[in-house]
Write a protein that holds these residues in place. Structure first.
Motif, PDB file in Angstrom:
ATOM      1  N   GLY A  44       0.809  -1.210   0.000  1.00 59.83           N
ATOM      2  CA  GLY A  44       0.000   0.000   0.000  1.00 59.83           C
ATOM      3  C   GLY A  44       0.841   1.258   0.000  1.00 59.83           C
ATOM      4  N   PRO A  45       0.217   2.412  -0.294  1.00 53.33           N
ATOM      5  CA  PRO A  45       0.951   3.676  -0.396  1.00 53.33           C
ATOM      6  C   PRO A  45       1.535   4.165   0.921  1.00 53.33           C
ATOM      7  CG  PRO A  45      -1.411   4.063  -0.523  1.00 53.33           C
ATOM      8  CD  PRO A  45      -1.222   2.577  -0.581  1.00 53.33           C
ATOM      9  N   GLY A  46       1.072   3.617   2.030  1.00 50.63           N
ATOM     10  CA  GLY A  46       1.595   4.015   3.330  1.00 50.63           C
ATOM     11  C   GLY A  46       2.751   3.171   3.812  1.00 50.63           C
ATOM     12  N   PRO A 118      -2.904   0.495  -8.284  1.00 49.62           N
ATOM     13  CA  PRO A 118      -3.412   1.707  -7.632  1.00 49.62           C
ATOM     14  C   PRO A 118      -2.531   2.182  -6.488  1.00 49.62           C
ATOM     15  CG  PRO A 118      -5.186   0.123  -7.999  1.00 49.62           C
ATOM     16  CD  PRO A 118      -3.909  -0.585  -8.300  1.00 49.62           C
ATOM     17  N   ASN A 119      -1.951   1.234  -5.742  1.00 48.22           N
ATOM     18  CA  ASN A 119      -1.119   1.627  -4.601  1.00 48.22           C
ATOM     19  C   ASN A 119       0.085   2.455  -5.029  1.00 48.22           C
ATOM     20  OD1 ASN A 119      -2.731   0.402  -2.673  1.00 48.22           O
ATOM     21  ND2 ASN A 119      -1.628  -1.533  -2.744  1.00 48.22           N
ATOM     22  N   VAL A 120       0.731   2.046  -6.107  1.00 44.49           N
ATOM     23  CA  VAL A 120       1.878   2.808  -6.601  1.00 44.49           C
ATOM     24  C   VAL A 120       1.420   4.168  -7.117  1.00 44.49           C
ATOM     25  CG1 VAL A 120       3.706   2.894  -8.347  1.00 44.49           C
ATOM     26  CG2 VAL A 120       3.238   0.756  -7.140  1.00 44.49           C
ATOM     27  N   VAL A 124       2.702   7.987  -5.561  1.00 43.34           N
ATOM     28  CA  VAL A 124       3.406   9.069  -6.252  1.00 43.34           C
ATOM     29  C   VAL A 124       2.538  10.295  -6.472  1.00 43.34           C
ATOM     30  CG1 VAL A 124       4.924   7.434  -7.412  1.00 43.34           C
ATOM     31  CG2 VAL A 124       2.877   8.230  -8.587  1.00 43.34           C
ATOM     32  N   THR A 125       1.241  10.200  -6.226  1.00 48.39           N
ATOM     33  CA  THR A 125       0.374  11.353  -6.474  1.00 48.39           C
ATOM     34  C   THR A 125      -0.217  11.955  -5.214  1.00 48.39           C
ATOM     35  OG1 THR A 125      -1.569   9.914  -6.827  1.00 48.39           O
ATOM     36  CG2 THR A 125      -0.279  10.569  -8.769  1.00 48.39           C
TER      37      THR A 125
END
Length: 238
Positions: A44-46, A118-120, A124-125
């Motif tokens: 995940g993004p976290g 989606p996680n990546v 980055v966004t």
């Protein structure tokens, strides 16, 4: 140091050991970016720097050696994502048989890319979720800004060709189109694929909206097929 021979100046030959080290460092850095993307895709993004390092079977200090901090890693991952997406968008545009097909191909490519990880994409966004590492929105914005500018140019080319309008007009339309596709794609991702709206359905709808204009499309549809929209009122009219 400049070496002078027979009155002529010549640059010293590059040190072979230095060149090999630079090549090794670049390869190692690229490998760490790939590992970071894999970790973020799974976690995940976290994901923290400790989590990312563990997936890469190395230490957090190694990542800091190559990227200084999490903001540096985020920027490197963003640049990697940007390069790949830009390459795929350019290929989709240039291989399409018509401007309309080029627009549809680019919409498809963008949605396929963000859906594949989606996680990546969120990493980055958007600002990191959790973790104590410093973050730098300006660095991320720099990479994304360069990407959006290049994509605007790509999208503007088939539109200018189809409409026969000046490049500046095409670029203005393309800037709005890029923002529209990005916003629609993020809404779709954030609503569990929009409660059953498939990617192909969204591609068809977005391409039609961008090509013809959403107001014009809705105006041409039979009244029974249009959504009910309340008229706009001013405070004096309410």
């Amino acid at each position: 140091m400049t070496v002078t021979t027979n009155g002529r100046s010549a640059q010293p030959k590059p040190d072979g050991r230095s060149t090999r080290w630079d090549d090794h460092r670049a390869q190692r850095r690229a490998s760490l970016v790939r590992e970071a993307r894999r970790a973020i895709h799974d976690l995940g993004p976290g994901a923290s720097m400790d989590d990312i390092a563990a997936v890469a079977s190395t230490s957090k200090s190694i990542f800091y050696r190559y990227f200084e901090d999490k903001a540096g890693l985020r920027l490197a991952v963003a640049e990697s994502v940007v390069r790949g997406m830009h390459r795929r968008l350019a290929e989709a545009s240039h291989e399409a048989p018509s401007p309309h097909a080029a627009l549809r191909a680019m919409v498809r490519t963008y949605l396929q890319t963000i859906e594949s990880s989606p996680n990546v994409y969120w990493f980055v966004t958007r600002t990191a979720i959790g973790g104590n590492e410093p973050d730098d929105d300006s660095a991320r914005s720099q990479a994304l800004g360069a990407y959006l500018d290049s994509v605007i140019t790509l999208v503007a080319e088939p539109f200018a060709e189809a409409a026969g309008v000046p490049q500046a007009t095409a670029a203005a339309w393309a800037a709005g189109a890029v923002g529209f596709v990005r916003g629609t794609g993020e809404w779709w991702l954030g609503h569990t694929r929009a409660d059953g709206l498939t990617r192909d359905e969204l591609i068809d709808q977005v391409t039609t909206w961008l090509w013809n204009g959403p107001v014009g499309v809705l105006h041409q549809e039979p009244a029974g097929n249009r959504p009910s929209v309340a008229p706009l009122t001013t405070p004096q009219e309410s």
